[in-house]
Scaffold this active site. Structure first.
Site, PDB file in Angstrom:
ATOM      1  N   LEU A  46       1.027  -1.139  -0.073  1.00 36.97           N
ATOM      2  CA  LEU A  46      -0.054  -0.016  -0.061  1.00 36.97           C
ATOM      3  C   LEU A  46       0.925   1.383  -0.048  1.00 36.97           C
ATOM      4  CD1 LEU A  46      -2.678  -1.103   2.743  1.00 36.97           C
ATOM      5  CD2 LEU A  46      -2.978  -0.958   0.348  1.00 36.97           C
ATOM      6  N   ALA A 122      -7.739  -2.812 -10.767  1.00 41.54           N
ATOM      7  CA  ALA A 122      -9.122  -2.391 -11.004  1.00 41.54           C
ATOM      8  C   ALA A 122      -9.503  -2.066 -12.597  1.00 41.54           C
ATOM      9  CB  ALA A 122      -9.599  -1.701 -10.015  1.00 41.54           C
ATOM     10  N   GLY A 190      14.071  19.988 -12.086  1.00 41.44           N
ATOM     11  CA  GLY A 190      12.584  20.299 -11.101  1.00 41.44           C
ATOM     12  C   GLY A 190      12.960  19.709  -9.836  1.00 41.44           C
ATOM     13  N   ILE A 192      12.530  16.554  -8.608  1.00 43.05           N
ATOM     14  CA  ILE A 192      13.194  15.274  -8.771  1.00 43.05           C
ATOM     15  C   ILE A 192      14.621  15.613  -8.787  1.00 43.05           C
ATOM     16  CG2 ILE A 192      13.340  13.021  -9.577  1.00 43.05           C
ATOM     17  CD1 ILE A 192      10.351  12.907  -9.746  1.00 43.05           C
ATOM     18  N   ASP A 320      -2.930  12.895  -8.545  1.00 37.38           N
ATOM     19  CA  ASP A 320      -2.189  13.331  -9.541  1.00 37.38           C
ATOM     20  C   ASP A 320      -2.754  12.912 -11.122  1.00 37.38           C
ATOM     21  OD1 ASP A 320      -0.023  13.750  -7.833  1.00 37.38           O
ATOM     22  OD2 ASP A 320       1.301  12.410  -8.766  1.00 37.38           O
ATOM     23  N   HIS A 452      11.607  32.579  20.548  1.00 37.65           N
ATOM     24  CA  HIS A 452      13.206  33.022  20.095  1.00 37.65           C
ATOM     25  C   HIS A 452      14.084  31.990  20.822  1.00 37.65           C
ATOM     26  CE1 HIS A 452      16.542  35.496  19.524  1.00 37.65           C
ATOM     27  NE2 HIS A 452      16.969  35.481  20.995  1.00 37.65           N
TER      28      HIS A 452
HETATM   29  P1  FAD Z   1      -0.054   7.592  -6.286  1.00 40.06           P
HETATM   30  O1  FAD Z   1       0.762   7.936  -5.017  1.00 40.06           O
HETATM   31  O2  FAD Z   1       0.440   7.534  -7.536  1.00 40.06           O
HETATM   32  O3  FAD Z   1      -0.785   6.422  -5.966  1.00 40.06           O
HETATM   33  C1  FAD Z   1      -1.584   5.542  -7.091  1.00 40.06           C
HETATM   34  C2  FAD Z   1      -1.831   4.173  -6.741  1.00 40.06           C
HETATM   35  O4  FAD Z   1      -2.811   3.488  -7.511  1.00 40.06           O
HETATM   36  C3  FAD Z   1      -0.582   3.240  -6.822  1.00 40.06           C
HETATM   37  O5  FAD Z   1      -0.359   2.700  -5.805  1.00 40.06           O
HETATM   38  C4  FAD Z   1      -0.838   2.421  -8.005  1.00 40.06           C
HETATM   39  O6  FAD Z   1      -0.318   1.193  -7.800  1.00 40.06           O
HETATM   40  C5  FAD Z   1      -2.540   2.210  -7.935  1.00 40.06           C
HETATM   41  N1  FAD Z   1      -2.973   2.138  -9.035  1.00 40.06           N
HETATM   42  C6  FAD Z   1      -3.110   2.542 -10.348  1.00 40.06           C
HETATM   43  N2  FAD Z   1      -3.964   2.052 -11.194  1.00 40.06           N
HETATM   44  C7  FAD Z   1      -4.613   0.997 -10.601  1.00 40.06           C
HETATM   45  C8  FAD Z   1      -5.609   0.165 -10.895  1.00 40.06           C
HETATM   46  N3  FAD Z   1      -6.237   0.238 -12.234  1.00 40.06           N
HETATM   47  N4  FAD Z   1      -6.060  -0.654  -9.771  1.00 40.06           N
HETATM   48  C9  FAD Z   1      -5.459  -0.711  -8.679  1.00 40.06           C
HETATM   49  N5  FAD Z   1      -4.510   0.056  -8.346  1.00 40.06           N
HETATM   50  C10 FAD Z   1      -4.274   0.892  -9.185  1.00 40.06           C
HETATM   51  N6  FAD Z   1       5.123  15.010  -3.285  1.00 40.06           N
HETATM   52  C11 FAD Z   1       4.978  15.912  -2.339  1.00 40.06           C
HETATM   53  O7  FAD Z   1       4.196  16.598  -1.753  1.00 40.06           O
HETATM   54  N7  FAD Z   1       6.336  16.097  -1.596  1.00 40.06           N
HETATM   55  C12 FAD Z   1       7.406  15.360  -1.628  1.00 40.06           C
HETATM   56  O8  FAD Z   1       8.158  15.440  -1.118  1.00 40.06           O
HETATM   57  C13 FAD Z   1       7.301  14.570  -2.919  1.00 40.06           C
HETATM   58  N8  FAD Z   1       8.460  13.811  -3.221  1.00 40.06           N
HETATM   59  C14 FAD Z   1       8.535  13.018  -4.449  1.00 40.06           C
HETATM   60  C15 FAD Z   1       9.672  12.518  -4.857  1.00 40.06           C
HETATM   61  C16 FAD Z   1       9.750  11.451  -5.824  1.00 40.06           C
HETATM   62  C17 FAD Z   1      10.850  10.837  -6.154  1.00 40.06           C
HETATM   63  C18 FAD Z   1       8.402  11.405  -6.612  1.00 40.06           C
HETATM   64  C19 FAD Z   1       8.251  10.518  -7.787  1.00 40.06           C
HETATM   65  C20 FAD Z   1       7.100  12.189  -6.290  1.00 40.06           C
HETATM   66  C21 FAD Z   1       7.241  12.889  -5.149  1.00 40.06           C
HETATM   67  N9  FAD Z   1       6.156  13.648  -4.876  1.00 40.06           N
HETATM   68  C22 FAD Z   1       6.105  14.574  -3.566  1.00 40.06           C
HETATM   69  C23 FAD Z   1       5.017  13.596  -5.523  1.00 40.06           C
HETATM   70  C24 FAD Z   1       3.805  12.439  -4.851  1.00 40.06           C
HETATM   71  O9  FAD Z   1       4.589  11.211  -4.654  1.00 40.06           O
HETATM   72  C25 FAD Z   1       2.613  12.466  -5.745  1.00 40.06           C
HETATM   73  O10 FAD Z   1       2.156  13.670  -5.913  1.00 40.06           O
HETATM   74  C26 FAD Z   1       1.559  11.556  -4.722  1.00 40.06           C
HETATM   75  O11 FAD Z   1       2.050  10.399  -4.643  1.00 40.06           O
HETATM   76  C27 FAD Z   1       0.200  11.442  -5.663  1.00 40.06           C
HETATM   77  O12 FAD Z   1      -0.521  10.645  -4.756  1.00 40.06           O
HETATM   78  P2  FAD Z   1      -1.889   9.826  -5.746  1.00 40.06           P
HETATM   79  O13 FAD Z   1      -2.657   9.151  -4.444  1.00 40.06           O
HETATM   80  O14 FAD Z   1      -2.651  10.881  -6.402  1.00 40.06           O
HETATM   81  O15 FAD Z   1      -1.137   8.575  -6.705  1.00 40.06           O
HETATM   82  P1  NAI Z   2       9.299  18.911 -12.722  1.00 36.55           P
HETATM   83  O1  NAI Z   2       8.101  19.138 -13.523  1.00 36.55           O
HETATM   84  O2  NAI Z   2       9.399  19.277 -11.304  1.00 36.55           O
HETATM   85  O3  NAI Z   2      10.395  19.142 -13.483  1.00 36.55           O
HETATM   86  C1  NAI Z   2      10.953  18.807 -14.714  1.00 36.55           C
HETATM   87  C2  NAI Z   2      11.952  19.794 -15.302  1.00 36.55           C
HETATM   88  O4  NAI Z   2      12.594  18.976 -16.568  1.00 36.55           O
HETATM   89  C3  NAI Z   2      11.474  21.128 -15.676  1.00 36.55           C
HETATM   90  O5  NAI Z   2      12.229  21.964 -15.165  1.00 36.55           O
HETATM   91  C4  NAI Z   2      11.480  20.929 -17.479  1.00 36.55           C
HETATM   92  O6  NAI Z   2      11.768  22.208 -17.967  1.00 36.55           O
HETATM   93  C5  NAI Z   2      12.524  19.978 -17.571  1.00 36.55           C
HETATM   94  N1  NAI Z   2      12.619  19.371 -18.808  1.00 36.55           N
HETATM   95  C6  NAI Z   2      11.334  18.908 -19.212  1.00 36.55           C
HETATM   96  N2  NAI Z   2      11.728  18.221 -20.628  1.00 36.55           N
HETATM   97  C7  NAI Z   2      12.993  18.551 -20.791  1.00 36.55           C
HETATM   98  C8  NAI Z   2      13.947  17.859 -21.652  1.00 36.55           C
HETATM   99  N3  NAI Z   2      13.695  17.426 -22.827  1.00 36.55           N
HETATM  100  N4  NAI Z   2      15.278  18.400 -21.356  1.00 36.55           N
HETATM  101  C9  NAI Z   2      15.557  18.928 -20.608  1.00 36.55           C
HETATM  102  N5  NAI Z   2      14.874  19.282 -19.358  1.00 36.55           N
HETATM  103  C10 NAI Z   2      13.553  18.981 -19.584  1.00 36.55           C
HETATM  104  O7  NAI Z   2       9.245  17.195 -12.606  1.00 36.55           O
HETATM  105  P2  NAI Z   2      10.161  16.209 -11.733  1.00 36.55           P
HETATM  106  O8  NAI Z   2      11.207  16.684 -11.230  1.00 36.55           O
HETATM  107  O9  NAI Z   2      10.129  14.916 -12.756  1.00 36.55           O
HETATM  108  O10 NAI Z   2       9.034  16.120 -10.640  1.00 36.55           O
HETATM  109  C11 NAI Z   2       7.687  15.280 -11.120  1.00 36.55           C
HETATM  110  C12 NAI Z   2       6.743  15.645 -10.185  1.00 36.55           C
HETATM  111  O11 NAI Z   2       6.981  15.069  -8.951  1.00 36.55           O
HETATM  112  C13 NAI Z   2       6.521  17.104  -9.922  1.00 36.55           C
HETATM  113  O12 NAI Z   2       5.355  17.570 -10.337  1.00 36.55           O
HETATM  114  C14 NAI Z   2       6.630  17.419  -8.520  1.00 36.55           C
HETATM  115  O13 NAI Z   2       5.513  18.105  -7.980  1.00 36.55           O
HETATM  116  C15 NAI Z   2       6.594  16.047  -7.861  1.00 36.55           C
HETATM  117  N6  NAI Z   2       7.646  16.080  -6.812  1.00 36.55           N
HETATM  118  C16 NAI Z   2       7.517  16.698  -6.013  1.00 36.55           C
HETATM  119  C17 NAI Z   2       8.622  16.974  -4.935  1.00 36.55           C
HETATM  120  C18 NAI Z   2       8.342  17.754  -3.571  1.00 36.55           C
HETATM  121  O14 NAI Z   2       7.351  18.280  -3.263  1.00 36.55           O
HETATM  122  N7  NAI Z   2       9.328  18.168  -2.939  1.00 36.55           N
HETATM  123  C19 NAI Z   2       9.914  16.123  -5.033  1.00 36.55           C
HETATM  124  C20 NAI Z   2       9.961  15.445  -6.171  1.00 36.55           C
HETATM  125  C21 NAI Z   2       8.827  15.438  -7.198  1.00 36.55           C
END
Ligand code: FAD
Ligand code: NAI
Length: 473
Positions: A46, A122, A190, A192, A320, A452
């Site tokens: 999960l 699903a 960005g 990541i 998302d 503070h």
């Molecule tokens: P998800 O977390 O993607 O969950 C979707 C779930 O649905 C999955 O478990 C999948 O297996 C399941 N699923 C899909 N289709 C089906 C189906 N047909 N049947 C059953 N199950 C299914 N956001 C932040 O706010 N802060 C952060 O620090 C942050 N760091 C991140 C770092 C990384 C490396 C990444 C990749 C993302 C990060 N994010 C961060 C973004 C955050 O992870 C997402 O915005 C968040 O997980 C979205 O939640 P969600 O519930 O919409 O979908």
């Molecule tokens: P992002 O959208 O944050 O950044 C992607 C970057 O790639 C942008 O700067 C874009 O201009 C650049 N880019 C796109 N195409 C390109 C190309 N062809 N060549 C070079 N640069 C290119 O996406 P990222 O970092 O992949 O993260 C995905 C999502 O996950 C984000 O929407 C973010 O909200 C979420 N996330 C959030 C975190 C947090 O809240 N701390 C941490 C990690 C992820």
């Protein structure tokens, strides 16, 4: 409540598809409201992206790598002499232990709020019906009054660059590299790219980030983004902006990456050991059977919604897989508000007050409009600014880098935006969100007593600075 607990023949009142932050929060809230609830998850664990391959493991590695870096570079300045050695396997194990423990927490909450977990993928099968393909190959049919789609997102692909999770990785692969690459090339500056780039840089990799735009962190205030770039450059992260990646080819010795400058068209070839592709994420609808309920994703793949409702009666979508920032806290808030709405309560998400954080060191955090957006709106505004070099707590902890900017409306002092780069600023951006939710103005922030010595005093001082009376600078 419009939806009273189970009074039809349906198996469930609410079935949530996906157990990410959005999905598990929706399921728990439905259980709390007494609705007969199930959550279907295709993965064996999960928690979705955030818990398993996103927020949690990335922050675990950011914390551990920062401690390693502090021990190497900062401890001596505090009078502590150490010679730290890296044990990458243990660092990875403790990350996984945190993920596993939090996963158990979701199972506990599902039991507590009587949410049935259904294991399998699903597929919608017409109104009120879902087919589940189980991991053992079997199938089950479920009926429900409401469906909440929370299927999240997956990494966006980049043409010409094929992920193999060995030499060319996405964020999932970059969270579990088994050795430190000598040279790591990151595509995309960005969230990541900057967070995982920081991790591997601190652990010893040479890191270069290639970015399409002429600046890093799209969507951030320009002053903050350029300060962040300078601070990361000081840490040894190199940036190649206004550059397009044409192709990446993995071979035995590493990866050859062809890039092209968008300024003058000059092409170059870069040899590295590992490439991380982090160019955004795209909504995931997989084989969800949307057509069986006449739903069509928009041209970017998102499920269109209005107040969480899709155009198909009884089918809702959150997180998302819907438009808006792809953030865990946005998905979480939508999970609560969606279920409250379908239950007849007043669910609401204030999309103007969703904070953003990047967990680099120092951290970046903001909420509201950037200065560029305020300028473009023509609204008269003032900016209060305060540097962490003048904040006592930051100073005594040798963390004086960064600053706070409070953008306030000139006519009524409304807080239009707050932008911070500095130590642990993620911990007090929520204070600004609360102030904005309650329509506090910048003077309210300035006149609210803050403890503070804390870093949050820098925020208060910046709010005082809006009217030019910051007392510590
Ligand atoms: P998800 O977390 O993607 O969950 C979707 C779930 O649905 C999955 O478990 C999948 O297996 C399941 N699923 C899909 N289709 C089906 C189906 N047909 N049947 C059953 N199950 C299914 N956001 C932040 O706010 N802060 C952060 O620090 C942050 N760091 C991140 C770092 C990384 C490396 C990444 C990749 C993302 C990060 N994010 C961060 C973004 C955050 O992870 C997402 O915005 C968040 O997980 C979205 O939640 P969600 O519930 O919409 O979908
Ligand atoms: P992002 O959208 O944050 O950044 C992607 C970057 O790639 C942008 O700067 C874009 O201009 C650049 N880019 C796109 N195409 C390109 C190309 N062809 N060549 C070079 N640069 C290119 O996406 P990222 O970092 O992949 O993260 C995905 C999502 O996950 C984000 O929407 C973010 O909200 C979420 N996330 C959030 C975190 C947090 O809240 N701390 C941490 C990690 C992820």
């Amino acid at each position: 409540m419009a939806l009273s607990p189970s009074n039809t023949d349906a198996d469930y009142d609410v079935v949530v598809i996906g157990s990410g932050v959005g999905g598990y929060t929706a399921a728990i809230r439905a259980g709390q409201l007494g609705l007969k609830t199930a959550c279907i998850e295709g993965n064996s664990v999960l928690g979705g992206t955030c818990l398993n391959v996103g927020c949690i493991p990335s922050k675990a590695l950011l914390h551990a790598s920062e401690l390693f870096d502090l021990a190497r570079t900062k401890f001596e300045g505090f009078g502590i002499k150490v010679d730290p050695k890296l044990d990458l396997a243990t660092m990875m194990d403790q990350k996984q232990a945190s993920v596993d423990a939090l996963g158990h927490g979701i199972k506990f909450l599902f039991r507590k709020y009587k949410v049935s977990r259904i294991d399998g993928w699903a597929r919608l099968d017409g109104p009120g019906r879902i087919e589940v393909r189980k991991s053992d190959g079997g199938k089950a049919q479920i009926t429900t009054r409401h469906v909440v789609i929370a299927t999240g997102s997956v990494p966006a692909p980049l043409p010409g660059v094929t992920i193999d999770q060995a030499r060319i990785v996405d964020s999932t692969g970059a969270l579990k590299l088994s050795k430190i690459p000598k040279r790591l090339l990151i595509i995309g500056a960005g969230s990541i790219g900057l967070e995982l780039g920081s991790v591997w840089r601190r652990l010893g990799a040479e890191v270069e980030v290639v970015e399409f735009l002429d600046h890093i962190i799209p969507g951030a205030d320009t002053a903050i983004a350029s300060a962040c770039q300078k601070m990361l450059e000081k840490q040894g992260v190199a940036f190649r902006l206004s550059t397009r990646v044409l192709e990446a080819t993995a071979h035995d010795a590493g990866v050859s990456v062809e890039v092209e400058s968008l300024k003058d068209g000059v092409k170059a070839s870069i040899e590295v050991d590992v490439v991380l592709v982090s160019v955004g994420r795209r909504p995931f609808v997989g084989d969800l059977g949307l057509e069986t309920v006449n739903l069509v994703p928009d041209n970017r793949g998102f499920i269109p919604t209005q107040n969480f409702a899709t155009s198909a009666p009884g089918i809702w979508a959150i997180g998302d897989v819907t438009a808006g920032p792809m953030l865990a806290h946005k998905a979480e808030d939508e999970g609560v508000a969606c279920v409250e709405t379908l239950a007849g309560l007043a669910g609401h998400v204030d999309y103007d007050i969703i904070p953003s954080v990047i967990y680099t060191s120092p951290e970046v955090a903001w909420v509201g409009l950037t200065e560029e957006q305020v300028k473009a709106s023509g609204h008269p505004y003032k900016v209060g600014r305060f540097p962490f070099s003048a904040n006592s707590r930051a100073k005594l902890q040798h963390e004086g880098e960064g600053f706070v900017r409070v953008i306030s409306s000139t006519d009524d002092y409304r807080i239009l935006g707050v932008h911070m780069i500095g130590p642990q600023v993620s911990e007090f951006i929520g204070e600004v969100c609360l102030a904005m939710e309650f329509h506090a103005d910048s003077e309210d922030l300035a006149r609210t007593c803050h403890p503070h010595p804390t870093r949050s005093e820098a925020l208060r001082q910046a709010a005082m600075g809006v009217d030019g009376w910051a007392t510590q600078t």
